[in-house]
Write a protein that holds these residues in place. Structure first.
Motif, PDB file in Angstrom:
ATOM      1  N   VAL A 130      43.345  13.694  44.716  1.00 34.43           N
ATOM      2  CA  VAL A 130      42.232  14.495  44.181  1.00 34.43           C
ATOM      3  C   VAL A 130      40.931  13.981  44.779  1.00 34.43           C
ATOM      4  O   VAL A 130      40.070  14.772  45.217  1.00 34.43           O
ATOM      5  CB  VAL A 130      42.185  14.406  42.643  1.00 34.43           C
ATOM      6  CG1 VAL A 130      40.899  15.019  42.113  1.00 34.43           C
ATOM      7  CG2 VAL A 130      43.384  15.120  42.038  1.00 34.43           C
ATOM      8  N   ALA A 131      40.761  12.659  44.803  1.00 36.55           N
ATOM      9  CA  ALA A 131      39.544  12.078  45.373  1.00 36.55           C
ATOM     10  C   ALA A 131      39.504  12.251  46.893  1.00 36.55           C
ATOM     11  O   ALA A 131      38.454  12.521  47.478  1.00 36.55           O
ATOM     12  CB  ALA A 131      39.457  10.594  45.016  1.00 36.55           C
ATOM     13  N   LYS A 190      42.346  16.887  57.133  1.00 31.25           N
ATOM     14  CA  LYS A 190      43.281  17.064  56.018  1.00 31.25           C
ATOM     15  C   LYS A 190      42.774  16.423  54.727  1.00 31.25           C
ATOM     16  O   LYS A 190      43.277  16.720  53.645  1.00 31.25           O
ATOM     17  CB  LYS A 190      44.645  16.463  56.387  1.00 31.25           C
ATOM     18  CG  LYS A 190      45.304  17.139  57.583  1.00 31.25           C
ATOM     19  CD  LYS A 190      46.626  16.450  57.925  1.00 31.25           C
ATOM     20  CE  LYS A 190      47.290  17.096  59.134  1.00 31.25           C
ATOM     21  NZ  LYS A 190      48.563  16.411  59.503  1.00 31.25           N
ATOM     22  N   LEU A 191      41.805  15.521  54.862  1.00 29.61           N
ATOM     23  CA  LEU A 191      41.202  14.860  53.715  1.00 29.61           C
ATOM     24  C   LEU A 191      39.691  14.978  53.819  1.00 29.61           C
ATOM     25  O   LEU A 191      39.161  15.379  54.859  1.00 29.61           O
ATOM     26  CB  LEU A 191      41.629  13.387  53.671  1.00 29.61           C
ATOM     27  CG  LEU A 191      43.128  13.113  53.525  1.00 29.61           C
ATOM     28  CD1 LEU A 191      43.408  11.626  53.662  1.00 29.61           C
ATOM     29  CD2 LEU A 191      43.664  13.635  52.196  1.00 29.61           C
ATOM     30  N   GLY A 192      38.995  14.635  52.728  1.00 30.47           N
ATOM     31  CA  GLY A 192      37.546  14.739  52.722  1.00 30.47           C
ATOM     32  C   GLY A 192      36.897  13.949  53.839  1.00 30.47           C
ATOM     33  O   GLY A 192      37.307  12.820  54.142  1.00 30.47           O
ATOM     34  N   SER A 193      35.876  14.514  54.454  1.00 29.44           N
ATOM     35  CA  SER A 193      35.269  13.906  55.642  1.00 29.44           C
ATOM     36  C   SER A 193      34.553  12.592  55.350  1.00 29.44           C
ATOM     37  O   SER A 193      34.404  11.752  56.241  1.00 29.44           O
ATOM     38  CB  SER A 193      34.283  14.891  56.287  1.00 29.44           C
ATOM     39  OG  SER A 193      33.278  15.262  55.351  1.00 29.44           O
ATOM     40  N   ALA A 234      38.465  15.818  48.010  1.00 27.62           N
ATOM     41  CA  ALA A 234      37.129  16.266  47.633  1.00 27.62           C
ATOM     42  C   ALA A 234      36.227  16.275  48.869  1.00 27.62           C
ATOM     43  O   ALA A 234      36.215  15.340  49.642  1.00 27.62           O
ATOM     44  CB  ALA A 234      36.549  15.366  46.557  1.00 27.62           C
ATOM     45  N   GLY A 235      35.496  17.351  49.044  1.00 26.84           N
ATOM     46  CA  GLY A 235      34.618  17.451  50.198  1.00 26.84           C
ATOM     47  C   GLY A 235      35.317  17.844  51.475  1.00 26.84           C
ATOM     48  O   GLY A 235      34.728  17.817  52.554  1.00 26.84           O
ATOM     49  N   ARG A 236      36.603  18.197  51.352  1.00 19.87           N
ATOM     50  CA  ARG A 236      37.330  18.627  52.550  1.00 19.87           C
ATOM     51  C   ARG A 236      36.770  19.931  53.059  1.00 19.87           C
ATOM     52  O   ARG A 236      36.528  20.867  52.307  1.00 19.87           O
ATOM     53  CB  ARG A 236      38.811  18.787  52.198  1.00 19.87           C
ATOM     54  CG  ARG A 236      39.662  19.294  53.356  1.00 19.87           C
ATOM     55  CD  ARG A 236      41.081  19.492  52.896  1.00 19.87           C
ATOM     56  NE  ARG A 236      41.885  20.168  53.906  1.00 19.87           N
ATOM     57  CZ  ARG A 236      43.134  20.593  53.708  1.00 19.87           C
ATOM     58  NH1 ARG A 236      43.728  20.387  52.553  1.00 19.87           N
ATOM     59  NH2 ARG A 236      43.781  21.196  54.672  1.00 19.87           N
ATOM     60  N   LYS A 237      36.601  20.032  54.374  1.00 17.44           N
ATOM     61  CA  LYS A 237      36.050  21.247  54.975  1.00 17.44           C
ATOM     62  C   LYS A 237      37.148  22.242  55.307  1.00 17.44           C
ATOM     63  O   LYS A 237      38.247  21.864  55.622  1.00 17.44           O
ATOM     64  CB  LYS A 237      35.284  20.883  56.251  1.00 17.44           C
ATOM     65  CG  LYS A 237      34.072  19.992  55.969  1.00 17.44           C
ATOM     66  CD  LYS A 237      33.336  19.668  57.244  1.00 17.44           C
ATOM     67  CE  LYS A 237      32.119  18.790  56.978  1.00 17.44           C
ATOM     68  NZ  LYS A 237      31.397  18.430  58.199  1.00 17.44           N
TER      69      LYS A 237
END
Length: 200
Positions: free
Chosen positions: A193-194, A151-154, A197-200
């Motif tokens: 936002v941060a 759910k969030l960037g890895s 970022a980079g979430r798959k």
């Protein structure tokens, strides 16, 4: 032993009188109010006795010194974090962040916060950090769980994010003198936002 009361063999030892809950409440409430107004150094046994109307001898029967009394007041006020809501990452972070910020505003008050920021009483600062740890750990765990769930960037650093969130509260307080609900929303939106970022 001379001068020491003996307990008959086989008899259960006599217990002291049970603590009066109202007396405990008055002592700890007075300690917290003194902390909020004047910081940890304002919390003395004499000041608590004057404020609460409880005799110093009664206070000393419960607490060895002002530090033990202050810690008990903080533990009583802060308690333990509850269960997070079953919601999206933003709402869960809001829940945990509000709990963490509440400890700094409602529990510490201006006096306690000034002592933390100025590090004027290291023993108090270290004690508060230990008591606050379950709340910051809960916030880290919530973020890490959402990272693991995709759910969030890895590659998002949950621990760094929590430090930024706690620091945001102190920064806003220094700049404005207060932290309102609108700032909470803005802070969470910026962090999301941060976080995404980079979430798959």
């Amino acid at each position: 032993m001379v001068g020491q009361a003996q307990t008959p063999q086989g008899a259960a030892p006599r217990r002291g009188r049970p603590r009066d809950a109202d007396t405990d409440r008055r002592i700890l409430t007075a300690g917290l109010e003194l902390l909020r107004a004047g910081g940890p150094r304002a919390v003395t046994v004499e000041a608590v006795a004057d404020s609460s109307g409880v005799a110093k001898t009664t206070i000393y029967r419960r607490y060895a010194d002002r530090h033990e009394l202050l810690r008990a007041a903080l533990v009583r006020a802060i308690g333990e974090p509850g269960q997070p809501p079953d919601a999206d990452p933003g709402e869960k972070i809001r829940w945990a962040l509000n709990q963490t910020w509440q400890q700094m505003s409602d529990v510490l008050g201006p006096g306690g916060l000034a002592a933390i920021i100025g590090d004027t009483d290291r023993r108090f600062t270290d004690g508060f950090r230990r008591i606050l740890l379950p709340y910051t750990d809960a916030l880290v765990a919530l973020i890490e769980a959402d990272v693991a769930a995709g759910k969030l960037g890895s590659d998002f650093d949950a621990d760094a994010a929590v430090s930024l969130m706690v620091g945001a509260y102190l920064g806003e307080l220094l700049r404005r003198g207060t932290v309102d609900a609108e700032f909470t929303d803005q802070c969470i939106q910026l962090m999301l936002v941060a976080m995404t970022a980079g979430r798959k």
